[in-house]
Motif scaffolding. Structure first.
Motif, PDB file in Angstrom:
ATOM      1  N   ALA A 172       0.798  -1.230   0.000  1.00 16.40           N
ATOM      2  CA  ALA A 172       0.000   0.000   0.000  1.00 16.40           C
ATOM      3  C   ALA A 172       0.830   1.279   0.000  1.00 16.40           C
ATOM      4  O   ALA A 172       0.543   2.204  -0.790  1.00 16.40           O
ATOM      5  CB  ALA A 172      -0.979  -0.018   1.172  1.00 16.40           C
ATOM      6  N   PRO A 173       1.874   1.411   0.843  1.00 18.97           N
ATOM      7  CA  PRO A 173       2.635   2.669   0.821  1.00 18.97           C
ATOM      8  C   PRO A 173       3.349   2.922  -0.510  1.00 18.97           C
ATOM      9  O   PRO A 173       3.578   4.076  -0.876  1.00 18.97           O
ATOM     10  CB  PRO A 173       3.653   2.477   1.960  1.00 18.97           C
ATOM     11  CG  PRO A 173       3.014   1.482   2.874  1.00 18.97           C
ATOM     12  CD  PRO A 173       2.303   0.540   1.950  1.00 18.97           C
ATOM     13  N   ARG A 174       3.698   1.835  -1.223  1.00 15.86           N
ATOM     14  CA  ARG A 174       4.326   2.023  -2.538  1.00 15.86           C
ATOM     15  C   ARG A 174       3.302   2.489  -3.563  1.00 15.86           C
ATOM     16  O   ARG A 174       3.605   3.324  -4.419  1.00 15.86           O
ATOM     17  CB  ARG A 174       4.983   0.723  -2.994  1.00 15.86           C
ATOM     18  CG  ARG A 174       6.113   0.248  -2.081  1.00 15.86           C
ATOM     19  CD  ARG A 174       6.978  -0.803  -2.770  1.00 15.86           C
ATOM     20  NE  ARG A 174       6.239  -2.030  -3.054  1.00 15.86           N
ATOM     21  CZ  ARG A 174       6.162  -3.057  -2.221  1.00 15.86           C
ATOM     22  NH1 ARG A 174       6.770  -3.003  -1.036  1.00 15.86           N
ATOM     23  NH2 ARG A 174       5.488  -4.152  -2.556  1.00 15.86           N
ATOM     24  N   ALA A 175       2.102   1.932  -3.470  1.00 16.88           N
ATOM     25  CA  ALA A 175       1.044   2.317  -4.410  1.00 16.88           C
ATOM     26  C   ALA A 175       0.438   3.667  -4.063  1.00 16.88           C
ATOM     27  O   ALA A 175      -0.057   4.376  -4.946  1.00 16.88           O
ATOM     28  CB  ALA A 175      -0.046   1.246  -4.424  1.00 16.88           C
ATOM     29  N   HIS A 176       0.485   4.009  -2.775  1.00  7.36           N
ATOM     30  CA  HIS A 176      -0.137   5.262  -2.318  1.00  7.36           C
ATOM     31  C   HIS A 176       0.855   6.028  -1.446  1.00  7.36           C
ATOM     32  O   HIS A 176       0.798   5.968  -0.213  1.00  7.36           O
ATOM     33  CB  HIS A 176      -1.405   4.968  -1.513  1.00  7.36           C
ATOM     34  CG  HIS A 176      -2.383   4.076  -2.215  1.00  7.36           C
ATOM     35  ND1 HIS A 176      -3.114   4.478  -3.304  1.00  7.36           N
ATOM     36  CD2 HIS A 176      -2.729   2.767  -1.985  1.00  7.36           C
ATOM     37  CE1 HIS A 176      -3.895   3.474  -3.712  1.00  7.36           C
ATOM     38  NE2 HIS A 176      -3.666   2.441  -2.926  1.00  7.36           N
ATOM     39  N   PRO A 177       1.790   6.767  -2.049  1.00  5.17           N
ATOM     40  CA  PRO A 177       2.763   7.528  -1.269  1.00  5.17           C
ATOM     41  C   PRO A 177       2.051   8.470  -0.285  1.00  5.17           C
ATOM     42  O   PRO A 177       1.057   9.107  -0.619  1.00  5.17           O
ATOM     43  CB  PRO A 177       3.521   8.318  -2.343  1.00  5.17           C
ATOM     44  CG  PRO A 177       3.384   7.491  -3.588  1.00  5.17           C
ATOM     45  CD  PRO A 177       2.011   6.888  -3.509  1.00  5.17           C
ATOM     46  N   GLY A 178       2.569   8.512   0.941  1.00  3.61           N
ATOM     47  CA  GLY A 178       1.940   9.337   1.971  1.00  3.61           C
ATOM     48  C   GLY A 178       1.086   8.529   2.922  1.00  3.61           C
ATOM     49  O   GLY A 178       0.740   9.004   4.008  1.00  3.61           O
TER      50      GLY A 178
END
Length: 370
Positions: A172-178
């Motif tokens: 998830a953090p790679r797909a959705h930075p922040g």
């Protein structure tokens, strides 16, 4: 005042309150179980600005803002707007649920929550899995480091779902930075729970596989809730375990419980468990047995470093579990009615196992006649 009074726990596990300045926290699965307990705790905390509660029915915490919906519904993104943190607890790990339906709900729900949280501008999602993801293996260190490789397989109840949830959390953090993801892994959870591991203590004899070295580390639901609160307040991040300090050896469990063991060769125990599950007589696959055979004790150092301490000891949680399951009777993971339980208790677990084996043989013969 008792050391388990909520006010005492709050004083011990929380820093000085900052009224009105805390995060807005959303909780999925908020109407029952761990979700309901966490929702109530957060709603009572002066460190939390607002609690958004989500479930398929409305719960009893009136101080929370409720949204009644299925977590697989993409409309959840709109309901999450304004939230800083989401604690995702809407999971189905019921032993009796159809495995395919359970997986579909758990995986799709987690996917939807992670995507919706990113779309709504949420900065952190807290996922709750289990220390079972480390796997129960004879060569495991005691205790395992929280950074240890996840070596579990999908052979035990729900563990495949938990591994997939963790994979989604890492992606998830790679797909959705922040978007940050925190993963909480409790040891054997006790307190209103019904799992293959709690049912182990409902048997007339404790099954021990010859040559194995069982070790037991428990986590009371109260301690899980306080650890989840730590995560919601961002006092601890990343992937961490939660449970009692230390562990109990099998001999200590037998002495404390007063339940005698029944020792079987590995091939007999695993073979019988696999056959009974295959023909639908028991809800637990043979993979569940590994967690009663090999160590999977975990360190809780990250929570300790953050200032958290468990309120319960392993001995206290075991006593609470034995009190909770009193009057229930299980053989090979299958709950027995009162009549069957009386027979099983009188004859002992060995007779019950032989009876189960006889059922397997009859089922095989019946299939052969078709």
């Amino acid at each position: 005042m008792s050391s388990r009074d909520p006010q005492v726990r709050a004083a011990r596990n929380l820093s000085t309150p900052r009224a009105g300045r805390g995060p807005v926290v959303a909780v999925t699965g908020a109407a029952s179980g761990v979700g309901a307990l966490l929702t109530g705790r957060l709603a009572a905390s002066e460190e939390i600005k607002q609690v958004i509660a989500m479930d398929e029915r409305r719960g009893e915490v009136s101080e929370a803002t409720w949204h009644v919906l299925d977590v697989r519904d993409p409309a959840i993104a709109e309901k999450l707007r304004g939230a800083d943190v989401v604690v995702h607890l809407a999971l189905d790990l019921d032993l009796e649920t159809d495995a395919a339906a359970r997986t579909a709900y758990n995986v799709r729900g987690t996917q939807t929550v992670l995507t919706a949280a990113a779309a709504a501008g949420v900065r952190r999602v807290v996922l709750c899995t289990s220390a079972m993801v480390y796997g129960a293996l004879p060569e495991n260190d005691i205790p395992l480091s929280e950074d240890a490789e996840l070596k579990a397989t999908a052979e035990a109840t729900g563990v495949g779902d938990l591994l997939e949830i963790e994979r989604l959390g890492r992606r998830a953090p790679r797909a959705h930075p922040g978007l940050n993801v925190t993963v909480v892994r409790p040891a054997v959870l006790v307190g209103g729970t019904d799992t293959a591991l709690t049912r182990y203590f409902e048997s007339p004899r404790l099954l021990v596989v010859a040559g194995s070295r069982p070790t037991w580390q428990f986590c009371h639901v109260d301690d899980l809730v306080s650890a989840l609160e730590y995560a919601a307040l961002e006092k601890v991040e990343g992937e961490f375990a939660v449970g009692c300090d230390g562990w109990l050896e099998q001999e200590e469990v037998e002495e404390l419980s007063g339940i005698r063991r029944m020792e079987l060769p590995s091939a007999v125990a695993l073979g019988a468990a696999a056959r009974l599950h295959r023909i639908g007589l028991t809800p637990s696959p043979a993979g569940d047995l590994a967690y009663t055979m090999h160590p999977w004790v975990v360190s809780v150092s990250r929570l300790h470093d953050a200032g958290w301490r468990p309120e319960w000891t392993n001995e206290e949680v075991l006593a609470a579990l034995l009190e909770e399951v009193e009057g229930r009777h299980t053989v090979a993971g299958r709950r027995l009615g009162r009549k069957d339980a009386t027979a099983a208790g009188a004859a002992g677990a060995t007779v019950a196992l032989l009876g189960a084996a006889a059922v397997v043989r009859r089922a095989r013969k019946a299939r052969g006649r078709r």
